[in-house]
Scaffold this active site. Structure first.
Site, PDB file in Angstrom:
ATOM      1  N   ALA A 133      40.447  48.084  41.853  1.00  0.00           N
ATOM      2  CA  ALA A 133      40.199  47.034  42.847  1.00  0.00           C
ATOM      3  C   ALA A 133      41.357  46.037  42.846  1.00  0.00           C
ATOM      4  O   ALA A 133      41.836  45.613  43.904  1.00  0.00           O
ATOM      5  CB  ALA A 133      38.880  46.327  42.570  1.00  0.00           C
ATOM      6  N   ASP A 134      41.826  45.665  41.670  1.00  0.00           N
ATOM      7  CA  ASP A 134      42.996  44.795  41.567  1.00  0.00           C
ATOM      8  C   ASP A 134      44.239  45.462  42.143  1.00  0.00           C
ATOM      9  O   ASP A 134      45.003  44.857  42.906  1.00  0.00           O
ATOM     10  CB  ASP A 134      43.266  44.440  40.105  1.00  0.00           C
ATOM     11  CG  ASP A 134      42.432  43.262  39.623  1.00  0.00           C
ATOM     12  OD1 ASP A 134      41.993  42.455  40.453  1.00  0.00           O
ATOM     13  OD2 ASP A 134      42.232  43.149  38.402  1.00  0.00           O
TER      14      ASP A 134
END
Length: 407
Positions: free
Chosen positions: A179-180
Site C-alpha cells: 500500500a505504501d
C-alpha cells in the site's frame, strides 16, 4: 545529475516509506532531492533494524536496511521545523524548488506555516504532494494510516491467504508494504502529470493522495469482479480468480508456479502432463469452463505434476512456451542469471560502510540513461552544502544555526 528529470528540484519533507519511495524514484530519474530530517534522529526508518549496514570492520553503522531501500540518490539536511528559523529555512528552500513532498497528518504543517497555501504564497508554481492515510477530506481524514491496517481496511487481506476451510486459513498481509509502495508510485505519476500541466499553463497545484484510496484503486480486476457481480471475492491462496490453472502446483520435490493464460497453452500443458483427454473434454476445454470446474480439475493437475521434479516441469513447459516459474527465495532471486544480466543490483560508495548495494530502478531509458551516483545519505550529510549553495548562507551563519539547534 543525469536522467530525464535533471532540471527539477524536490523538497522532501516525508519519512517512512510512501513519500521516500516516491522521492527515490524521482531521484533515480535525475531530480535533485533534498531530504529534510529531524536533527539528531532523522527518518524513523534509519533505526528500523536489524539488519544494519556494516562498516569495513563488520560493525553496525547507523543505517538500517529499511532506510537504505528507499533513500538512494538524495541529499540529507537536518532542520528543526518546530522553530521559526527552521520554518524560514524550509520556505526559502521551497521558493527554489519545483516539488514539495510531505506525509504529515492533515493540517499537521499548517501550524508551522508550511502547508500548501503558505508555500503557494511563496512559490505559486509549486507542486505540493500531500500523502496521508485517508486523504484531505472525509470522516477519517484526521486519522493516522499505516500500511498493514490499510491492507486490511482496503480489502487486500480479504483476498490474500489460504482459502477458508483449509489448514492455515485466515487473512494475510503481503510480505512487503505494497500500500505504501503503490502510493509512492502513484505520487510519482501524479507529480509528473502536474509538472506537465505546469509547463503548459504555468499553474502549480496540490496533489491529495491517500493510502486507502490507493489500496482501493489497485484492487484492479478483483474490484471489478465485485462491481460486476456484487459478490465479494474470497481468498484463493496462489490461485487466480479468473484463470485456471494459474497457481502454485506441487512437483515431486517442491512447488512451482503454473500460469496457463489461454486455451492453447492449456492444451500444450496437458500434452506434456499426459492429460490429453482432459484437454479435449468440453468440461475443461475453455478457460470459462475450467474456472467453473476448478474444484475437480485442479486435483487432477496436481496428481500429474507430483510425478516429476520441478526442474523437469520448468524445462519442458518453458520449451513449449507454457508460462511457469520457480518459487524463489531472495538468495535465489539475486543469483538468477536473468536478474544478474539485467543488472538489478547497483553498488555505490558509502562514507561509513565503504560501499552499499541497492536494487536499481527497473525503468530503462534509451536516450537519458540513469546514473546511480549517490548512495543513501547519512543524516545531515548535505546540510552545510545545501544551505551554502541554495541560500547563500555563510559558514558563520550555519555555525550559529547549529549552536541554536535549528539544524
Amino acid at each position: 545529475m543525469a536522467g530525464p528529470l535533471a532540471h527539477l528540484k524536490v523538497l522532501d519533507l516525508s519519512r517512512i516509506l510512501a513519500g521516500p519511495w516516491a522521492s527515490q524514484v524521482l531521484a533515480d530519474f535525475g531530480a535533485e532531492v533534498i531530504k529534510v530530517e529531524r536533527p539528531g534522529k532523522g527518518d524513523d526508518t534509519r533505526h528500523w533494524g536489524p539488519p544494519f549496514l556494516k562498516d569495513a570492520d563488520g560493525n553496525d553503522t547507523g543505517e538500517a536496511a529499511y532506510y537504505l531501500s528507499a533513500n538512494r540518490g538524495k541529499k540529507s539536511i537536518t532542520v528543526d521545523i518546530t522553530q521559526p528559523r527552521g520554518q524560514e529555512l524550509i520556505k526559502q528552500l521551497a521558493a527554489q524548488c519545483d516539488i514539495v513532498l510531505e506525509n504529515y497528518k492533515v493540517g499537521g504543517l499548517k501550524k508551522y506555516g508550511l502547508d500548501y497555501p503558505s508555500i503557494k504564497a511563496i512559490n505559486p508554481k509549486i507542486i505540493y504532494c500531500s500523502i496521508t492515510g485517508f486523504g484531505q477530506t472525509g470522516p477519517y481524514a484526521a486519522r493516522a494510516g499505516y500500511d498493514a491496517m490499510i491492507q486490511g481496511m482496503g480489502g487486500l487481506m480479504s483476498l490474500t491467504g489460504v482459502p477458508e476451510g483449509q489448514p492455515g486459513a485466515g487473512p494475510q498481509k503481503v510480505g512487503v508494504a505494497v500500500a505504501d509502495l503503490m502510493t509512492g508510485m502513484y505520487a510519482v505519476s501524479g507529480v509528473l502529470a502536474a509538472v506537465i500541466h505546469r509547463d503548459r499553463t504555468g499553474e502549480g497545484q496540490q496533489i491529495d493522495l491517500a493510502l486507502l484510496d490507493t489500496q482501493v484503486a489497485w484492487l484492479a480486476n478483483q474490484a471489478q469482479n465485485f462491481l460486476t457481480s456484487g459478490v465479494s471475492p474470497e481468498r484463493q491462496g496462489t490461485a487466480h480468480p479468473n484463470i485456471v490453472p494459474y497457481q502454485a502446483v506441487p512437483a515431486s520435490d517442491g512447488y512451482f508456479m503454473l500460469a496457463v493464460g489461454n486455451d492453447a497453452q492449456f492444451k500444450k500443458f496437458c500434452s506434456i502432463a499426459g492429460l490429453d483427454s482432459i484437454a479435449e473434454d468440453p468440461a475443461y476445454a475453455t478457460n470459462s469452463a475450467r474456472v467453473g470446474a476448478r474444484e475437480t480439475l485442479v486435483p487432477v493437475i496436481e496428481r500429474a505434476t507430483q510425478e516429476k521434479p520441478a526442474a523437469w516441469w520448468l524445462e519442458k513447459l518453458s520449451d513449449a512456451h507454457v508460462p511457469c516459474g520457480p518459487i524463489n527465495n531472495l538468495e535465489q532471486v539475486f543469483a538468477d542469471p536473468q536478474v544478474q544480466a539485467r543488472g538489478m543490483v547497483v553498488e555505490q560508495q558509502h562514507p561509513t560502510a565503504g560501499s552499499v548495494k541497492t536494487v536499481r530502478n527497473p525503468v530503462g531509458f534509451s536516450a537519458s540513461a540513469l546514473e546511480y551516483q549517490n548512495a543513501p545519505p547519512t543524516l545531515g550529510a548535505h546540510t552545510d552544502e545545501t544551505l551554502e549553495s541554495m541560500l547563500s548562507l555563510s559558514a558563520d551563519d550555519i555555525a550559529q544555526l547549529r549552536r541554536d539547534g535549528v539544524i
